[in-house]
Design a protein around this motif. Structure first.
Motif, PDB file in Angstrom:
ATOM      1  N   PHE A 271       0.831  -1.210   0.000  1.00 32.28           N
ATOM      2  CA  PHE A 271       0.000   0.000   0.000  1.00 32.28           C
ATOM      3  C   PHE A 271       0.866   1.262   0.000  1.00 32.28           C
ATOM      4  CE2 PHE A 271      -3.557  -2.709   1.475  1.00 32.28           C
ATOM      5  CZ  PHE A 271      -4.518  -2.290   0.562  1.00 32.28           C
ATOM      6  N   PHE A 272       1.945   1.247   0.786  1.00 29.61           N
ATOM      7  CA  PHE A 272       2.836   2.405   0.835  1.00 29.61           C
ATOM      8  C   PHE A 272       3.467   2.649  -0.533  1.00 29.61           C
ATOM      9  CE2 PHE A 272       7.132   4.120   1.262  1.00 29.61           C
ATOM     10  CZ  PHE A 272       6.832   5.352   1.830  1.00 29.61           C
ATOM     11  N   CYS A 273       3.933   1.590  -1.180  1.00 29.80           N
ATOM     12  CA  CYS A 273       4.555   1.723  -2.503  1.00 29.80           C
ATOM     13  C   CYS A 273       3.567   2.266  -3.534  1.00 29.80           C
ATOM     14  CB  CYS A 273       5.104   0.378  -2.972  1.00 29.80           C
ATOM     15  SG  CYS A 273       6.560  -0.158  -2.045  1.00 29.80           S
ATOM     16  N   LYS A 274       2.334   1.762  -3.487  1.00 24.07           N
ATOM     17  CA  LYS A 274       1.302   2.236  -4.423  1.00 24.07           C
ATOM     18  C   LYS A 274       1.025   3.719  -4.195  1.00 24.07           C
ATOM     19  CE  LYS A 274      -3.382   0.956  -5.979  1.00 24.07           C
ATOM     20  NZ  LYS A 274      -3.523   2.130  -6.734  1.00 24.07           N
ATOM     21  N   TRP A 275       0.915   4.124  -2.933  1.00 20.98           N
ATOM     22  CA  TRP A 275       0.660   5.522  -2.593  1.00 20.98           C
ATOM     23  C   TRP A 275       1.821   6.419  -3.044  1.00 20.98           C
ATOM     24  CZ3 TRP A 275       3.558   8.349   1.077  1.00 20.98           C
ATOM     25  CH2 TRP A 275       3.068   9.619   1.340  1.00 20.98           C
ATOM     26  N   ALA A 276       3.053   5.993  -2.759  1.00 14.04           N
ATOM     27  CA  ALA A 276       4.230   6.792  -3.122  1.00 14.04           C
ATOM     28  C   ALA A 276       4.371   6.913  -4.639  1.00 14.04           C
ATOM     29  CB  ALA A 276       5.493   6.180  -2.518  1.00 14.04           C
ATOM     30  N   TYR A 277       4.152   5.814  -5.348  1.00 12.74           N
ATOM     31  CA  TYR A 277       4.299   5.842  -6.807  1.00 12.74           C
ATOM     32  C   TYR A 277       3.240   6.732  -7.449  1.00 12.74           C
ATOM     33  CZ  TYR A 277       5.082   4.331 -11.576  1.00 12.74           C
ATOM     34  OH  TYR A 277       5.358   4.317 -12.929  1.00 12.74           O
ATOM     35  N   SER A 278       1.996   6.657  -6.951  1.00 16.09           N
ATOM     36  CA  SER A 278       0.952   7.517  -7.515  1.00 16.09           C
ATOM     37  C   SER A 278       1.259   8.988  -7.213  1.00 16.09           C
ATOM     38  CB  SER A 278      -0.439   7.123  -7.006  1.00 16.09           C
ATOM     39  OG  SER A 278      -0.576   7.408  -5.633  1.00 16.09           O
ATOM     40  N   GLY A 279       1.901   9.260  -6.076  1.00 16.09           N
ATOM     41  CA  GLY A 279       2.330  10.616  -5.763  1.00 16.09           C
ATOM     42  C   GLY A 279       3.356  11.114  -6.771  1.00 16.09           C
ATOM     43  N   TYR A 280       4.306  10.265  -7.127  1.00 15.30           N
ATOM     44  CA  TYR A 280       5.306  10.628  -8.135  1.00 15.30           C
ATOM     45  C   TYR A 280       4.635  10.891  -9.484  1.00 15.30           C
ATOM     46  CZ  TYR A 280       9.899  10.157  -5.991  1.00 15.30           C
ATOM     47  OH  TYR A 280      11.039  10.386  -5.268  1.00 15.30           O
ATOM     48  N   GLN A 281       3.663  10.062  -9.826  1.00 11.25           N
ATOM     49  CA  GLN A 281       2.963  10.257 -11.094  1.00 11.25           C
ATOM     50  C   GLN A 281       2.234  11.603 -11.117  1.00 11.25           C
ATOM     51  OE1 GLN A 281       0.743   6.506 -11.076  1.00 11.25           O
ATOM     52  NE2 GLN A 281       1.769   5.960 -12.994  1.00 11.25           N
ATOM     53  N   LYS A 282       1.582  11.959 -10.008  1.00  4.00           N
ATOM     54  CA  LYS A 282       0.849  13.233  -9.945  1.00  4.00           C
ATOM     55  C   LYS A 282       1.795  14.419 -10.049  1.00  4.00           C
ATOM     56  CE  LYS A 282      -3.001  11.522  -7.178  1.00  4.00           C
ATOM     57  NZ  LYS A 282      -3.578  11.453  -5.835  1.00  4.00           N
ATOM     58  N   ILE A 283       2.909  14.354  -9.324  1.00  3.10           N
ATOM     59  CA  ILE A 283       3.871  15.468  -9.344  1.00  3.10           C
ATOM     60  C   ILE A 283       4.447  15.657 -10.744  1.00  3.10           C
ATOM     61  CG2 ILE A 283       6.168  16.171  -8.548  1.00  3.10           C
ATOM     62  CD1 ILE A 283       5.411  14.836  -5.838  1.00  3.10           C
ATOM     63  N   THR A 284       4.878  14.568 -11.365  1.00  4.15           N
ATOM     64  CA  THR A 284       5.494  14.692 -12.687  1.00  4.15           C
ATOM     65  C   THR A 284       4.461  15.097 -13.740  1.00  4.15           C
ATOM     66  OG1 THR A 284       5.283  12.281 -13.002  1.00  4.15           O
ATOM     67  CG2 THR A 284       7.414  13.109 -12.243  1.00  4.15           C
ATOM     68  N   GLN A 285       3.224  14.629 -13.610  1.00  6.69           N
ATOM     69  CA  GLN A 285       2.185  15.021 -14.563  1.00  6.69           C
ATOM     70  C   GLN A 285       1.863  16.508 -14.423  1.00  6.69           C
ATOM     71  OE1 GLN A 285       1.021  13.166 -17.062  1.00  6.69           O
ATOM     72  NE2 GLN A 285      -0.111  14.959 -17.741  1.00  6.69           N
TER      73      GLN A 285
END
Length: 199
Positions: A175-189
């Motif tokens: 769950f932590f990895c999924k949350w962190a990765y989606s955060g990276y996707q939002k920031i870069t987008q």
């Protein structure tokens, strides 16, 4: 007013408007550049803190490497050190590169191309980190167990409770990895949208 005076006044107004337009464009570009760089400030702080923790743990593993008294524990130790040092350095380097793209220089096409290349590298490193994080449990846990409690997990049998704790740890980690990765996707987008707005 004579025609020459009207033409001179008109030319002066035109020059002033052109200068005002250029000044406005420069202000907008500077604000966009600042917004772009700010997108990566918080994540860089988190990654720097995480890297610092990894380096401290690496130092402790090096100090206690002599406790890893079998060949397979030594291999686990080397893999642990590699994971804790190389990946954080690569992520920090890529974050620095993406944060320092100067969107006020170069063409829109060049900036977008450089951004997309760096963004893809950053997201790929995150995916690799997640994958190695799960695999890493297989070599980090034995090293930690041996250094902390002098127990070789390869030679002991686990109790039911330990399997439950390990499973819960894996679920929380996922769950932590999924949350962190989606955060990276939002920031870069979001940063990509800022660059696209400059077109």
């Amino acid at each position: 007013m004579e025609i020459e005076e009207l033409q001179a006044a008109w030319s002066q107004m035109s020059n002033e408007l052109e200068q005002q337009k250029k000044l406005t464009n420069d202000i907008i570009l500077d604000m966009t550049k600042q917004k772009y760089q700010n997108k990566f400030v918080l994540v860089t702080k988190y990654e720097t803190l995480g890297a610092l923790v990894c380096f401290i743990i690496s130092f402790l593993v090096v100090l206690n490497f002599n406790k890893l008294d079998t060949w397979y524990l030594q291999i686990c130790g080397v893999l642990t050190l590699s994971f804790l040092i190389i990946l954080p350095l690569m992520v920090l380097k890529t974050l620095k590169r993406i944060k320092n793209i100067d969107i006020s220089k170069g063409s829109y096409k060049e900036n977008l191309s450089l951004f997309l290349k760096t963004k893809n590298r950053l997201l790929k490193l995150q995916q690799i980190g997640i994958g190695f994080g799960f695999i890493g449990l297989l070599f980090i846990v034995p090293v930690t167990s041996k250094i902390m409690s002098n127990k070789d997990v390869f030679l002991i049998s686990f109790k039911k409770e330990q399997y439950i704790v390990f499973t819960i740890t894996l679920v929380i980690f996922a769950f932590f990895c999924k949350w962190a990765y989606s955060g990276y996707q939002k920031i870069t987008q979001s940063a990509q949208e800022l660059i696209k707005d400059l077109e």
